[in-house]
Write an enzyme that holds these catalytic residues in place. Structure first.
Site, mmCIF file in Angstrom:
data_model
loop_
_atom_site.group_PDB
_atom_site.id
_atom_site.type_symbol
_atom_site.label_atom_id
_atom_site.label_comp_id
_atom_site.label_asym_id
_atom_site.label_seq_id
_atom_site.Cartn_x
_atom_site.Cartn_y
_atom_site.Cartn_z
ATOM 1 N N LYS A 279 0.841 -1.207 0.000
ATOM 2 C CA LYS A 279 0.000 0.000 0.000
ATOM 3 C C LYS A 279 0.872 1.250 0.000
ATOM 4 C CE LYS A 279 -1.743 1.809 3.984
ATOM 5 N NZ LYS A 279 -1.472 3.253 4.049
ATOM 6 N N ASN A 280 1.863 1.262 0.895
ATOM 7 C CA ASN A 280 2.656 2.480 1.056
ATOM 8 C C ASN A 280 3.628 2.726 -0.096
ATOM 9 O OD1 ASN A 280 1.280 3.000 3.336
ATOM 10 N ND2 ASN A 280 2.938 2.551 4.781
ATOM 11 N N ARG B 123 -4.369 11.010 4.027
ATOM 12 C CA ARG B 123 -3.314 12.020 4.104
ATOM 13 C C ARG B 123 -2.241 11.869 3.033
ATOM 14 N NH1 ARG B 123 -2.058 15.172 8.393
ATOM 15 N NH2 ARG B 123 0.068 14.830 7.681
ATOM 16 N N ASP C 25 -5.232 13.713 12.663
ATOM 17 C CA ASP C 25 -5.910 12.422 12.620
ATOM 18 C C ASP C 25 -5.611 11.684 13.912
ATOM 19 O OD1 ASP C 25 -3.364 11.448 12.394
ATOM 20 O OD2 ASP C 25 -3.530 10.893 10.297
ATOM 21 N N ASP D 134 4.191 0.722 12.028
ATOM 22 C CA ASP D 134 2.923 0.133 11.591
ATOM 23 C C ASP D 134 2.803 -1.352 11.948
ATOM 24 O OD1 ASP D 134 2.398 2.602 10.580
ATOM 25 O OD2 ASP D 134 2.407 2.036 8.468
ATOM 26 N N VAL E 179 8.012 7.132 16.446
ATOM 27 C CA VAL E 179 7.603 7.747 15.180
ATOM 28 C C VAL E 179 6.296 8.534 15.339
ATOM 29 C CG1 VAL E 179 7.088 7.321 12.747
ATOM 30 C CG2 VAL E 179 8.822 5.945 13.903
#
Ligand code: UD1
Length: 419
Positions: A25-26, A95, A119, A308, A330
């Protein structure tokens, strides 16, 4: 009022079997933006069917491009004259839309991009993105919530030193520098594999980028880029989540089509927690322990432990035989999932950016709120090991980052349904 989407999982089954992952995804979100740099027909392969890809498709459509899916291939047609705008409803939804700023500025000499607010992870500023673009000759004015960017004489190469190796800022600057005049050097750049993959794709388009994957990236600007075809790097977060699903259920799971090297730190910590981990070039095999050992870890930019993967790993350690201490370096505000795990009987306390996880020998299923992508995944994992039924509400967050999540979990033997 319509009820939010939910995932129900009944605990107790050991997961067993093989599961394959798709592209990251990233990475794919940034590749879609990168396509905007060159008119013509691009093809991205290994693209997962996830909500964020659809949202980025809307961002591109607003700018005049068209996206068409054919299985796991995404065909993107980019026009000669894009519309240099991204509206609030899309930037708010995701974002990562802010990445289009550098690309549109470079391509059109101007851009109007709505400014994202905060967020669940806190305010998430974009100061480093803007400082770098300013150094390259851009000017910004904030008008009615919209960032109006101009570079009437084009962007020029320069030396940029990032104060933190921000993934998004490095990518935005890379996209802007690819066609800037002269050479750009980005120091203290992010080293994430998805960013390296972006540089590979840009180089296929004709860019001259060296050093991606290290802290210093050099970009020699070129006059124009051409459309290209690229296979997206596998999703290490999807791979890591299924590996941990096997681990938390004391099962045995083999993850296929992944890059184990991109999960070095996460796999090492899983081994310390008692998992048996073996891997080949593109697969990982994990056998979970009957009960994990406690493990301390700190999230850091790549090659550190990925932020993540933090909630999923904490779900696993909630069942450890002892206390683990986690430091989140982070996103200081990434802790909404903690209260939900505690509702299931976990014993977790936060203090500033630190998390103290006192392991317990049982979790008990209940209704919990999957407040973001990785939180929702972590709560489903906890549900695999909990007594009774866990209902993760707002499970649509899962769809943002995991293609076919419920089906893949079910194929491994989880008792899981979607409502
Ligand atoms: C990307 C990933 C996200 C991942 C993160 C870190 C995507 C779509 N998202 O997010 O899943 O968790 O990398 O690996 O790829 N910061 C500033 N100023 C800036 C930019 C960032 O202060 O101008 C701060 C952020 O608030 C955050 C930290 O730097 O605390 C890291 O952010 P960054 O690396 O930029 O993450 P993203 O690119 O937003």
């Amino acid at each position: 009022m319509t009820r939010p989407e939910s995932i129900r999982v009944s605990g107790g089954n050991r997961l067993y079997g093989e599961v394959a992952v798709l592209g990251a995804k990233n990475a794919v979100l940034k590749h879609m933006v990168a396509a905007m740099l060159a008119p013509g027909d691009h093809v991205l392969e290994n693209v997962p069917t996830i909500a964020d890809v659809a949202t980025m498709g809307e961002v591109l459509a607003y700018a005049g491009a068209t996206c068409r899916r054919d299985g796991t291939s995404l065909h993107i047609h980019v026009p000669e004259h894009p519309r240099p705008e991204a509206p609030l409803e899309l930037v708010r939804k995701m974002r990562a839309s802010i990445l289009i700023l550098g690309a549109l500025l470079s391509r059109c000499g101007e851009a109007r991009v709505a400014l994202p607010g905060g967020d669940d992870f806190g305010s998430r500023p974009i100061d480093m993105h803007l400082d770098g673009l300013r150094d390259m000759g851009a000017t910004f004015e904030l008008k009615h919530g919209v960032l109006e960017a101009q570079a009437p004489d084009g962007l020029h190469g320069t030396e940029i030193y990032l104060e933190f190796p921000s993934v998004g800022a490095t990518e935005n600057l890379l996209l802007a520098a690819a066609m800037a005049s002269g050479t750009s050097v980005i120091s203290n750049a992010a080293r994430e594999p998805e960013l390296t993959d972006l540089a590979v794709y840009l180089n296929k388009m004709g860019a001259k980028i060296e050093g991606a994957g290290t802290s210093t990236i050099t970009v020699r600007g070129v006059g124009s880029l051409a459309a290209a075809t690229h296979r997206v790097v596998p999703d290490r977060l999807e791979a890591g989540t299924y590996a941990l699903a096997g681990a938390i259920s004391a099962g045995e799971v083999r993850v296929l089509d992944c890059v184990p090297d991109h999960l070095r730190m996460e796999l090492r910590k899983m081994e310390v927690a008692g998992c048996e981990v073996t891997h080949g070039e593109d697969w990982i095999h994990v056998v979970g322990p009957e009960r994990p050992e406690p493990v301390d870890f700190a999230t850091l930019p790549y090659p550190g432990f990925h932020t993540d993967m933090h909630p999923q790993m904490v779900a696993f350690l909630a069942l450890a035989d002892g206390t683990s201490i986690i430091t989140e370096n982070v996103y200081a505000a990434r802790f909404r999932y903690v209260g939900e795990l505690n509702r299931m009987g976990a014993d977790i306390q936060t203090d500033g950016q630190h998390v103290v996880v006192r392991g317990t020998d049982r979790l008990s299923g209940c209704e919990v709120d999957g407040c973001d992508i990785r939180a929702a995944a972590a709560l489903v994992l906890a549900g695999l090991a909990a007594e009774g039924e866990t209902c993760v509400v707002h499970a649509d967050h899962i769809d943002r980052g995991y293609a076919g999540f419920v089906d893949k979990m079910a194929s491994l033997g989880a008792q899981i349904t979607r409502e």
